[in-house]
Design a protein around this motif. Structure first.
Motif, short mmCIF file in Angstrom:
data_model
loop_
_atom_site.label_atom_id
_atom_site.label_comp_id
_atom_site.label_asym_id
_atom_site.label_seq_id
_atom_site.Cartn_x
_atom_site.Cartn_y
_atom_site.Cartn_z
N UNK A 1 1.08 -1.28 0.05
CA UNK A 1 -0.31 0.00 -0.26
C UNK A 1 0.90 1.11 -0.05
N UNK A 2 1.94 1.21 0.75
CA UNK A 2 2.77 2.56 0.91
C UNK A 2 3.43 2.63 -0.41
N UNK A 3 3.88 1.63 -1.27
CA UNK A 3 4.58 1.88 -2.56
C UNK A 3 3.17 2.16 -3.52
N UNK A 4 2.21 1.64 -3.64
CA UNK A 4 1.12 2.09 -4.53
C UNK A 4 0.83 3.40 -4.23
N UNK A 5 0.65 3.88 -2.79
CA UNK A 5 0.07 5.30 -2.74
C UNK A 5 1.44 6.24 -3.15
N UNK A 6 2.32 5.88 -2.87
CA UNK A 6 3.48 6.95 -3.29
C UNK A 6 3.59 6.97 -4.81
N UNK A 7 3.14 5.99 -5.61
CA UNK A 7 3.16 6.16 -7.15
C UNK A 7 1.93 6.84 -7.49
N UNK A 8 0.99 6.55 -7.01
CA UNK A 8 -0.25 7.20 -7.23
C UNK A 8 -0.38 8.53 -6.93
N UNK A 9 0.05 8.95 -5.73
CA UNK A 9 0.14 10.25 -5.27
C UNK A 9 1.03 11.04 -6.38
N UNK A 10 2.14 10.72 -6.83
CA UNK A 10 2.69 11.56 -7.69
C UNK A 10 1.93 11.52 -8.91
N UNK A 11 1.46 10.65 -9.48
CA UNK A 11 0.61 10.42 -10.59
C UNK A 11 -0.42 11.60 -10.67
N UNK A 12 -1.20 11.45 -9.45
CA UNK A 12 -2.58 12.23 -8.96
C UNK A 12 -1.84 13.93 -9.03
N UNK A 13 -0.97 14.15 -8.44
CA UNK A 13 -0.40 15.58 -8.26
C UNK A 13 -0.01 16.16 -9.53
N UNK A 14 0.46 15.23 -10.33
CA UNK A 14 0.97 15.67 -11.80
C UNK A 14 -0.09 16.19 -12.58
N UNK B 1 -12.45 11.21 -11.12
CA UNK B 1 -11.55 12.52 -11.92
C UNK B 1 -12.67 13.57 -11.84
N UNK B 2 -12.31 14.62 -10.89
CA UNK B 2 -13.27 15.70 -10.95
C UNK B 2 -12.98 16.86 -11.98
N UNK B 3 -13.71 17.33 -12.89
CA UNK B 3 -13.25 18.11 -13.90
C UNK B 3 -13.61 19.56 -13.32
N UNK B 4 -12.99 20.64 -13.87
CA UNK B 4 -13.22 21.97 -13.40
C UNK B 4 -14.50 22.52 -13.07
N UNK B 5 -15.45 22.04 -13.90
CA UNK B 5 -16.89 22.45 -13.83
C UNK B 5 -17.61 21.64 -12.58
N UNK B 6 -16.96 20.69 -12.03
CA UNK B 6 -17.65 19.82 -10.87
C UNK B 6 -18.00 18.63 -11.32
N UNK B 7 -17.91 18.17 -12.52
CA UNK B 7 -18.70 16.87 -13.07
C UNK B 7 -17.57 15.95 -12.64
N UNK B 8 -18.11 15.06 -12.09
CA UNK B 8 -17.02 13.77 -11.75
C UNK B 8 -17.18 12.50 -12.49
N UNK B 9 -16.21 11.85 -12.96
CA UNK B 9 -16.17 10.65 -13.89
C UNK B 9 -15.51 9.58 -13.05
N UNK B 10 -16.35 8.57 -12.54
CA UNK B 10 -15.85 7.73 -11.85
C UNK B 10 -15.09 6.65 -12.99
N UNK C 1 -7.85 14.16 -9.70
CA UNK C 1 -8.12 12.91 -9.42
C UNK C 1 -8.16 12.23 -7.81
N UNK C 2 -9.16 11.81 -7.18
CA UNK C 2 -8.95 11.32 -5.97
C UNK C 2 -9.09 9.60 -6.10
N UNK C 3 -8.41 8.77 -5.47
CA UNK C 3 -8.09 7.58 -5.56
C UNK C 3 -8.21 6.80 -4.30
N UNK C 4 -8.85 5.51 -4.47
CA UNK C 4 -9.05 4.64 -3.30
C UNK C 4 -8.41 3.18 -3.65
N UNK C 5 -7.54 2.86 -3.27
CA UNK C 5 -6.95 1.63 -3.19
C UNK C 5 -7.77 0.34 -2.72
#
Length: 131
Positions: free
Chosen positions: A15-28, A97-106, A74-78
């Motif tokens: 979980x630590x490894x996955x979170x680190x990679x996915x946090x970097x991906x999401x922040x980018x 994935x929340x778009x700037x207009x507030x639309x959420x694409x799950x 993006x907001x993620x849950x493993x």
């Protein structure tokens, strides 16, 4: 960019490894930095976003995320994770994935990570949109 693989990583380490990679991906993505997003992928990653075509390699990842709107968040849950080998992890993740207009694409995301050159990187990325 991650813990050195051992014969068997425990759940906390995975979980630590996955979170680190996915946090970097999401922040980018949040900062609209496609090259940064691509840096979390292997050179020959198989990538399938919500577009109808897939790509191979970081250039496809850059092109895909460059075409996404500025302000995408993006907001993620493993949900599940397994270790397939000493250097391979697989995960099943829910992402909103929340778009700037507030639309959420799950979406459901399957991501395979490989330990390459002392870093954990995404080698396979596939999403399916939740209707």
């Amino acid at each position: 960019m991650g813990e050195k693989p051992m014969t068997a990583l425990d759940s906390i380490a995975r979980v630590r490894i996955l979170t680190e990679v996915l946090d970097g991906w999401a922040n980018g993505i949040r900062e609209h930095q496609p090259e940064r997003v691509a840096s979390y992928f292997t050179e020959n990653a198989l990538f399938q976003g919500v577009a109808p075509t897939h790509s191979i390699g970081r250039l496809g990842v850059i092109t895909y995320y460059d075409s996404q709107p500025v302000g995408l968040s993006p907001a993620f849950q493993i949900l599940e994770h397994r270790q397939l080998s000493d250097t391979t992890l697989i995960s099943y993740v829910d992402v909103d994935f929340t778009h700037p207009d507030g639309v959420v694409i799950p979406v459901h995301l399957t991501a395979v990570l490989q330990y390459v050159d002392a870093s954990w990187l995404i080698s396979h990325y596939h999403v399916s949109q939740v209707e």
